[in-house]
Design a protein around this motif. Structure first.
Motif, PDB file in Angstrom:
ATOM      1  N   GLU A  72       0.832  -1.206   0.000  1.00 13.53           N
ATOM      2  CA  GLU A  72       0.000   0.000   0.000  1.00 13.53           C
ATOM      3  C   GLU A  72       0.868   1.257   0.000  1.00 13.53           C
ATOM      4  O   GLU A  72       0.571   2.228  -0.702  1.00 13.53           O
ATOM      5  CB  GLU A  72      -0.929  -0.011   1.220  1.00 13.53           C
ATOM      6  CG  GLU A  72      -2.027  -1.060   1.130  1.00 13.53           C
ATOM      7  CD  GLU A  72      -2.785  -1.225   2.432  1.00 13.53           C
ATOM      8  OE1 GLU A  72      -2.481  -0.476   3.398  1.00 13.53           O
ATOM      9  OE2 GLU A  72      -3.677  -2.091   2.493  1.00 13.53           O
ATOM     10  N   TRP A  73       1.936   1.232   0.770  1.00 18.76           N
ATOM     11  CA  TRP A  73       2.855   2.368   0.806  1.00 18.76           C
ATOM     12  C   TRP A  73       3.489   2.568  -0.564  1.00 18.76           C
ATOM     13  O   TRP A  73       3.616   3.693  -1.059  1.00 18.76           O
ATOM     14  CB  TRP A  73       3.926   2.128   1.863  1.00 18.76           C
ATOM     15  CG  TRP A  73       4.898   3.261   2.034  1.00 18.76           C
ATOM     16  CD1 TRP A  73       4.793   4.335   2.853  1.00 18.76           C
ATOM     17  CD2 TRP A  73       6.160   3.410   1.343  1.00 18.76           C
ATOM     18  NE1 TRP A  73       5.886   5.156   2.729  1.00 18.76           N
ATOM     19  CE2 TRP A  73       6.738   4.618   1.809  1.00 18.76           C
ATOM     20  CE3 TRP A  73       6.831   2.658   0.393  1.00 18.76           C
ATOM     21  CZ2 TRP A  73       7.978   5.068   1.340  1.00 18.76           C
ATOM     22  CZ3 TRP A  73       8.062   3.114  -0.086  1.00 18.76           C
ATOM     23  CH2 TRP A  73       8.618   4.306   0.396  1.00 18.76           C
ATOM     24  N   GLY A  74       3.912   1.484  -1.206  1.00 20.71           N
ATOM     25  CA  GLY A  74       4.524   1.583  -2.516  1.00 20.71           C
ATOM     26  C   GLY A  74       3.581   2.168  -3.552  1.00 20.71           C
ATOM     27  O   GLY A  74       3.980   3.000  -4.384  1.00 20.71           O
ATOM     28  N   GLN A  75       2.320   1.750  -3.520  1.00 21.38           N
ATOM     29  CA  GLN A  75       1.341   2.290  -4.456  1.00 21.38           C
ATOM     30  C   GLN A  75       1.116   3.779  -4.218  1.00 21.38           C
ATOM     31  O   GLN A  75       1.034   4.562  -5.164  1.00 21.38           O
ATOM     32  CB  GLN A  75       0.023   1.519  -4.323  1.00 21.38           C
ATOM     33  CG  GLN A  75       0.096   0.092  -4.837  1.00 21.38           C
ATOM     34  CD  GLN A  75      -1.179  -0.685  -4.572  1.00 21.38           C
ATOM     35  OE1 GLN A  75      -2.105  -0.202  -3.905  1.00 21.38           O
ATOM     36  NE2 GLN A  75      -1.248  -1.906  -5.106  1.00 21.38           N
ATOM     37  N   LYS A  76       1.050   4.174  -2.961  1.00 27.86           N
ATOM     38  CA  LYS A  76       0.815   5.577  -2.620  1.00 27.86           C
ATOM     39  C   LYS A  76       1.946   6.467  -3.105  1.00 27.86           C
ATOM     40  O   LYS A  76       1.718   7.593  -3.577  1.00 27.86           O
ATOM     41  CB  LYS A  76       0.645   5.710  -1.105  1.00 27.86           C
ATOM     42  CG  LYS A  76       0.445   7.139  -0.629  1.00 27.86           C
ATOM     43  CD  LYS A  76       0.270   7.184   0.884  1.00 27.86           C
ATOM     44  CE  LYS A  76       0.122   8.619   1.362  1.00 27.86           C
ATOM     45  NZ  LYS A  76      -0.012   8.672   2.849  1.00 27.86           N
ATOM     46  N   HIS A  77       3.194   5.977  -3.013  1.00 23.80           N
ATOM     47  CA  HIS A  77       4.356   6.813  -3.317  1.00 23.80           C
ATOM     48  C   HIS A  77       5.019   6.463  -4.652  1.00 23.80           C
ATOM     49  O   HIS A  77       6.104   6.971  -4.950  1.00 23.80           O
ATOM     50  CB  HIS A  77       5.377   6.696  -2.192  1.00 23.80           C
ATOM     51  CG  HIS A  77       4.881   7.192  -0.873  1.00 23.80           C
ATOM     52  ND1 HIS A  77       4.650   8.522  -0.611  1.00 23.80           N
ATOM     53  CD2 HIS A  77       4.546   6.522   0.275  1.00 23.80           C
ATOM     54  CE1 HIS A  77       4.207   8.661   0.635  1.00 23.80           C
ATOM     55  NE2 HIS A  77       4.133   7.466   1.185  1.00 23.80           N
ATOM     56  N   ALA A  78       4.377   5.603  -5.446  1.00 20.38           N
ATOM     57  CA  ALA A  78       4.897   5.210  -6.759  1.00 20.38           C
ATOM     58  C   ALA A  78       6.294   4.592  -6.652  1.00 20.38           C
ATOM     59  O   ALA A  78       7.176   4.858  -7.481  1.00 20.38           O
ATOM     60  CB  ALA A  78       4.912   6.408  -7.713  1.00 20.38           C
ATOM     61  N   VAL A  79       6.478   3.760  -5.634  1.00 16.48           N
ATOM     62  CA  VAL A  79       7.725   3.022  -5.453  1.00 16.48           C
ATOM     63  C   VAL A  79       7.450   1.553  -5.780  1.00 16.48           C
ATOM     64  O   VAL A  79       6.607   0.927  -5.137  1.00 16.48           O
ATOM     65  CB  VAL A  79       8.259   3.153  -4.017  1.00 16.48           C
ATOM     66  CG1 VAL A  79       9.497   2.277  -3.827  1.00 16.48           C
ATOM     67  CG2 VAL A  79       8.578   4.601  -3.684  1.00 16.48           C
ATOM     68  N   PRO A  80       8.123   0.988  -6.770  1.00 15.88           N
ATOM     69  CA  PRO A  80       7.897  -0.429  -7.093  1.00 15.88           C
ATOM     70  C   PRO A  80       8.246  -1.327  -5.908  1.00 15.88           C
ATOM     71  O   PRO A  80       9.310  -1.200  -5.305  1.00 15.88           O
ATOM     72  CB  PRO A  80       8.843  -0.684  -8.268  1.00 15.88           C
ATOM     73  CG  PRO A  80       9.116   0.672  -8.845  1.00 15.88           C
ATOM     74  CD  PRO A  80       9.094   1.616  -7.695  1.00 15.88           C
TER      75      PRO A  80
END
Length: 309
Positions: free
Chosen positions: A147-155
């Motif tokens: 979820e954090w990755g999706q929020k911050h556009a981090v793969p």
């Protein structure tokens, strides 16, 4: 096979134990700078890996993290109790506070998130069903990170890993003490991977993993828990464990071992091989033992000699 992304500017390994050290050495061999986060940095210093001493249970130590455009491996285990992973949450909060973004993150989870599949084959599309807290903690960490990755556009790439074996990871104490195991006909199907192959997979996941993907990780061989203990005992020259039925196991074995015996599954690793182009160095348990665990066997033999066994 997926196309490779460019090499990372730097690698930051959170929880730099055995697997982290193996991964660090692979990247260092390619002249990629690596830093390892560990509560005590002495082991990393001895391995010539720059250390970032910190405690994931103490957020005041998580300052100036070297995460800017870094490839981050998160290998730190959750706390030993509960159903969530506050350590993952604290780490991501610390990254947020710095306002810096990593280039990519790879997380080692567990095959336990699938729960009991009664020996059936499990693909990455299977709905998770963790049935014990140790697996619930890992699944919670997966969800938090993704979820954090999706929020911050981090793969973010998640590796769901079976049992890890290799040098220094064999159940020598258990076999010496002749702790029983259940009859092979009752033993659950299990999944295993050599530590060196897991480290290579971690590198391949960073290079070729599909953003947001989950990969099952094992050597793909069908085996069960009793076969594992018997094979290791034979290799070390120790007696095989005595065999008992499940009623006796419930009276004899630890709660942790019983939780493993209560789950049976076989992981499909097609996606791992297709997308990451993995060729295992140790495709079977026997090959892995013979090639890398001679020191363990020599120590067992020397100890037995001294004891006059």
């Amino acid at each position: 096979m997926n196309p490779a992304v460019k090499p990372p500017d730097q690698v930051f390994i959170v929880g730099c134990g055995d697997i982290g050290t193996r991964v660090a050495r692979l990247w260092l061999a390619e002249d990629v700078p690596v830093t390892g986060l560990a509560r005590h940095g002495d082991r990393l210093t001895a391995a010539d890996i720059p250390a970032y001493p910190a405690d994931l249970d103490d957020p005041t130590t998580l300052t100036d993290l070297p995460v800017e455009q870094a490839l981050i491996y998160y290998f730190a285990p959750p706390p030993p109790r509960g159903q969530n992973d506050p350590r993952m949450t604290r780490f991501l909060q610390a990254v947020d506070q710095q306002g810096r973004r990593p280039a990519r993150m790879v997380y080692i989870s567990t095959s336990g998130v699938y729960g009991d599949r009664q020996g059936g084959i499990v693909t990455e599309q299977a709905e998770p069903n963790p049935q014990v807290d140790r697996a619930r903690r890992r699944y919670a960490a997966e969800q938090t990170l993704r979820e954090w990755g999706q929020k911050h556009a981090v793969p973010v790439i998640v590796l769901r890993v079976g049992g890890i074996y290799g040098p220094g990871r064999l159940p020598i104490k258990r076999l010496r003490e002749q702790v029983p195991m259940i009859h092979e006909a009752l033993a659950p199907q299990t999944n295993r991977i050599h530590a060196a192959d897991l480290a290579a997979i971690c590198v391949a996941a960073a290079r070729r993993g599909t953003p947001g993907a989950i990969y099952n990780v094992s050597d793909g061989n069908d085996s069960n828990m009793t076969q594992y203990f018997n094979t290791v005992a034979d290799f070390l020259g120790l007696p095989r464990p005595p065999l008992i039925d499940m009623d006796a196991a419930r009276q004899t074995l630890s709660e942790g071992m019983l939780s493993y015996l209560g789950e049976s599954r076989r992981m499909d690793t097609s996606r791992l091989r297709k997308e990451l182009g993995i060729e295992l160095q140790y495709p079977t348990l026997q090959i892995g033992l013979e090639a890398t665990c001679q020191h363990d066997r020599d120590e067992v033999r020397e100890t037995s000699r001294r004891r006059g066994l």
